[in-house]
Design a protein around this motif. Structure first.
Motif, PDB file in Angstrom:
ATOM      1  N   TRP A 170       0.818  -1.198   0.000  1.00  0.00           N
ATOM      2  CA  TRP A 170       0.000   0.000   0.000  1.00  0.00           C
ATOM      3  C   TRP A 170       0.868   1.272   0.000  1.00  0.00           C
ATOM      4  O   TRP A 170       0.564   2.241  -0.682  1.00  0.00           O
TER       5      TRP A 170
ATOM      6  N   THR B 298       0.879   4.056  -2.907  1.00  0.00           N
ATOM      7  CA  THR B 298       0.658   5.459  -2.550  1.00  0.00           C
ATOM      8  C   THR B 298       1.808   6.334  -3.043  1.00  0.00           C
ATOM      9  O   THR B 298       1.602   7.457  -3.494  1.00  0.00           O
TER      10      THR B 298
ATOM     11  N   LEU C 112      -4.302  10.871  -4.351  1.00  0.00           N
ATOM     12  CA  LEU C 112      -4.118  10.504  -2.943  1.00  0.00           C
ATOM     13  C   LEU C 112      -5.375  10.782  -2.128  1.00  0.00           C
ATOM     14  O   LEU C 112      -5.499  10.379  -0.990  1.00  0.00           O
ATOM     15  N   PHE C 113      -6.307  11.533  -2.725  1.00  0.00           N
ATOM     16  CA  PHE C 113      -7.516  11.889  -1.989  1.00  0.00           C
ATOM     17  C   PHE C 113      -8.738  11.438  -2.783  1.00  0.00           C
ATOM     18  O   PHE C 113      -8.621  11.061  -3.945  1.00  0.00           O
TER      19      PHE C 113
ATOM     20  N   ALA D 298      -8.142   7.417  -3.672  1.00  0.00           N
ATOM     21  CA  ALA D 298      -7.328   7.092  -2.500  1.00  0.00           C
ATOM     22  C   ALA D 298      -7.411   5.605  -2.178  1.00  0.00           C
ATOM     23  O   ALA D 298      -6.497   5.035  -1.594  1.00  0.00           O
ATOM     24  N   PHE D 299      -8.545   4.983  -2.568  1.00  0.00           N
ATOM     25  CA  PHE D 299      -8.703   3.577  -2.205  1.00  0.00           C
ATOM     26  C   PHE D 299      -8.440   2.636  -3.376  1.00  0.00           C
ATOM     27  O   PHE D 299      -8.657   1.440  -3.276  1.00  0.00           O
TER      28      PHE D 299
ATOM     29  N   PHE E 174      -6.437   0.305  -5.903  1.00  0.00           N
ATOM     30  CA  PHE E 174      -5.269  -0.557  -5.715  1.00  0.00           C
ATOM     31  C   PHE E 174      -4.236  -0.418  -6.828  1.00  0.00           C
ATOM     32  O   PHE E 174      -3.249  -1.110  -6.835  1.00  0.00           O
TER      33      PHE E 174
END
Lengths: 275, 431
Positions: free
Chosen positions: A24, A28, A36-37, A41-42, A44
């Motif tokens: 992760w 990121t 990133l937001f 953000a979620f 993969f």
């Protein structure tokens, strides 16, 4: 067959739990800032990976990341070398020589290895401040010895004891002094153990936080854990940069662990398990 | 046989252990005693009159000589300003009183001489040597000096002056008061004060909760995993190497990784916990008491369980397989084998692992420092002590807290070593 599948399923799950945070962080670190937001953000994966976070980490003038890495390297290397040299003599004496107060010495070493660092920090800090040794390499190496030396002595003693007594006996018959036996016979034989201990001490010194945080407060003398921990700003947390920084410090450790895993495992378990 | 070098074996042993003994004494044993010593004094690094251990009355000449003339001239200048005219008589009187302070000090033998020496050095921008920097006083003259300075302060407060002048004069008087160094021995007062603070009991409670729960989970989980992977299988090396990685990275790094994943807006774990219905909304994790502690424990379990697994696995591998075969022949069930063979033989390893884990967990600092900063009932003893020492600069109280933490660790060790007894020492005793 069925059992085997379950087993590998379990192993896979375990590996996933252990490794997911690293994966992760990596994802990121290569995501562009906008991803990133929000909903990205979620996600993969990222369709447009970039190295912006890595560039940020190295180019920020307010936090000299390379300098942190260098500081940690210097402090950890000297701490390791210094404690290992001193610990070798002590470990040999404990393992092979007869002297009074051996049990007391062992007890003290064990007790010191259990000391909470917070119990010594006030006088150590005042002492270093008095001699203007805060914000220097020496200012960290000195207190680092408190945990490095007991760790090294404790580990090395186990290795020194594994060297067959006969080798030394025959040298003794030939008239070699304890000192000669030590550096001609024992030290070369115990080199692998010494190396294992060195890795453990190095990692312990590399990861130390409390002393580093309080003693070296100037940017030019911060170590990597402190540098990274203080990446968090007052109001915004630059998660992309932090992720890149953690990836950078984790990779060398992964390489180290892959190369030396057998030795590290042997070193870690030698204290806890009686063979 | 006599060794060549004229050293007896015993003397060589002493020679060999000497450097280690010296270092351990100087950097570990002495500081612990010194911490205890500091804890009996009111030491504050942000207060010049209390920044060290003082057992006698002294005047900080260096700063006194620096501040005193400024005070005199400030009062003088104030009396000439038109805004301060209503109080001009009072200011002249004040000036007299301030001059009297030095006059009465000058009655103490050698004071005047040392004052002039320091003054000359300061005018030349030189460093005041240590023997001149302080002036030893007796209790009587120190007390009367303090009384004079306090009287002056309360008088100035009553005066009608321009605000900046008033604050300036008060500030200087206060600064001069701080040059009077009085013994700061307080005995066990810090300890009794700490015992009355709910924050202390709270941090002790948080530390205990964290230690008990995280160590328990790590042990149970570690044992289960170790039992399961204690066999030959493909990919064993990969498992072992990956298990080492969380152990090898700095705690700070793992704390930051989890802080991101627990983040209320962008955290993947927060999202996951929310979607399986564990938490009411994503922000709960790091903002509520229960879930903050949960997060800290979770992050610690992730970092340390692999390490515990490794230790227990090594312990399991020392148990001979023939024991299980024999038990199997005798018709023992798996359960029986576990409780009759595995657990008793693994007990020494489990105890050593527990000891080291408990001590480490009790000392926890960096994880909490990064993950929560001690908010929402996650402040531990170490973090509390750190904040008192390095945010409030109160080394006296901080040292007392350190001593208490040290005693807790000692008690835990003693309890464990009672159980372990010979086990742990045997490992290093001579053949």
């Amino acid at each position: 067959m069925r059992r085997k599948i379950y087993f590998y399923l379990f192993v896979g799950l375990f590996l996933f739990a252990v490794l997911f945070p690293f994966f992760w962080q990596f994802i990121t670190s290569i995501k562009p800032p906008a991803e990133l937001f929000g909903k990205h953000a979620f996600s993969f994966y990222t369709t447009n990976p970039g190295l912006q976070s890595y560039i940020n980490v190295f180019s920020d003038e307010k936090r000299p990341f390379l300098r942190y890495l260098w500081n940690s390297t210097v402090v950890s290397t000297i701490t390791t070398a210094f404690s290992l040299i001193i610990a070798s003599f002590t470990a040999y004496a404990i393992a092979r020589l007869q002297f009074r107060g051996k049990n007391i010495l062992l007890g003290v070493i064990l007790a010191v290895s259990m000391f909470p660092q917070i119990a010594t920090i006030a006088p150590v800090y005042l002492f270093l401040q008095q001699f203007d040794w805060t914000n220097s390499y020496f200012g960290l190496i000195l207190p680092y010895t408190t945990f490095a030396l007991p760790l090294a002595i404790w580990n090395l003693t186990t290795y020194y004891k594994q060297i067959p007594l006969e080798l030394e006996e025959s040298a003794k018959v030939d008239g070699a002094s304890a000192f000669q036996r030590f550096y001609r016979i024992i030290v070369p034989l115990v080199l692998p153990g010494t190396f294992t201990t060195a890795i453990l001490v190095f990692i312990a010194a590399w990861n130390e936080f409390l002393f580093a945080l309080t003693i070296n407060t100037e940017e030019m003398y911060k170590t990597i854990p402190v540098g990274i921990a203080l990446f968090q700003g007052q109001f915004i947390i630059p998660w992309g940069d932090i992720a890149a920084a953690t990836v950078i410090v984790t990779i060398p450790l992964i390489v180290l662990v892959l190369f030396f895993q057998r030795w590290i495992v042997a070193g870690l378990t030698s204290g806890a398990v009686k063979e | 046989m006599k060794p060549k070098w004229g050293f007896s074996e015993k003397n060589i042993a002493y020679l060999f252990i000497f450097p280690a003994v010296l270092i351990i004494t100087v950097i570990a044993l002495y500081p612990v005693l010194r911490t205890f010593w500091l804890s009996l004094y009111d030491v504050r690094l942000n207060d010049p009159s209390k920044n060290d251990i003082y057992n006698s009355y002294k005047l900080d000449m260096d700063r006194f000589v620096e501040k005193y003339p400024i005070l005199v001239s400030l009062i003088d200048r104030s009396s000439k300003k038109p805004e301060n005219q209503p109080s001009v008589a009072k200011l002249h009187q004040l000036n007299e009183q301030v001059l009297e302070v030095k006059d009465s000090l000058s009655k103490v033998p050698n004071f005047a001489k040392q004052y002039d020496q320091v003054d000359t050095i300061q005018l030349d921008d030189g460093n005041v040597p240590e023997e001149l920097a302080t002036f030893a006083m007796n209790k009587g003259s120190a007390d009367s000096l303090l009384k004079q300075l306090e009287a002056l302060q309360s008088e100035v407060k009553k005066l009608k002056l321009k605000d900046s002048d008033k604050q300036g004069i008060l500030g200087l008087l206060n600064g001069i008061e701080k040059t009077v160094i009085t013994p700061n021995f307080v005995g066990f007062d810090h300890y009794t004060d700490i015992m009355k603070q709910s924050r202390f009991w709270f941090s002790l409670w948080n530390t205990t909760i964290f230690t008990v729960i995280s160590v328990f989970i790590e042990l149970v989980l570690g044992l289960a995993i170790a039992l399961l992977i204690n066999r030959q299988f493909r990919g064993r090396g990969i498992v072992r190497a990956s298990v080492l990685v969380p152990w090898a990275i700095p705690t700070v790094v793992s704390a930051l990784m989890w802080k991101f994943m627990f983040d209320g807006q962008n955290g993947i774990m927060a999202k996951f916990f929310h979607s399986i219905g564990l938490i009411p909304d994503m922000g709960t994790l790091l903002t509520s008491k229960f879930w903050s502690m949960f997060s800290v424990i979770f992050a610690d379990v992730w970092k340390t369980t692999p390490f515990v697994t490794l230790l227990l696995l090594a312990g399991l591998q020392t148990i001979s397989g023939s024991l299980y075969e024999a038990a199997h022949v005798d018709g023992a069930t798996r359960m029986q084998q576990f409780f009759k063979i595995t657990l008793p033989l693994l007990k020494p390893t489990i105890l050593v692992t527990l000891l080291f884990r408990t001590l480490d967990a009790f000392k926890i600092f960096d994880l909490v420092y990064v993950l929560t900063g001690g908010s929402n009932s996650t402040e531990t003893i170490s973090l509390f002590t750190y904040k008192i020492m390095f945010s409030q600069m109160n080394f006296g109280v901080g040292s007392a807290l350190s001593v208490i933490g040290f005693i807790c660790i000692a008690i835990i060790s003693i309890i464990y070593i009672r159980f372990l007894g010979a086990n742990i020492m045997n490992n290093n005793q001579s053949h």
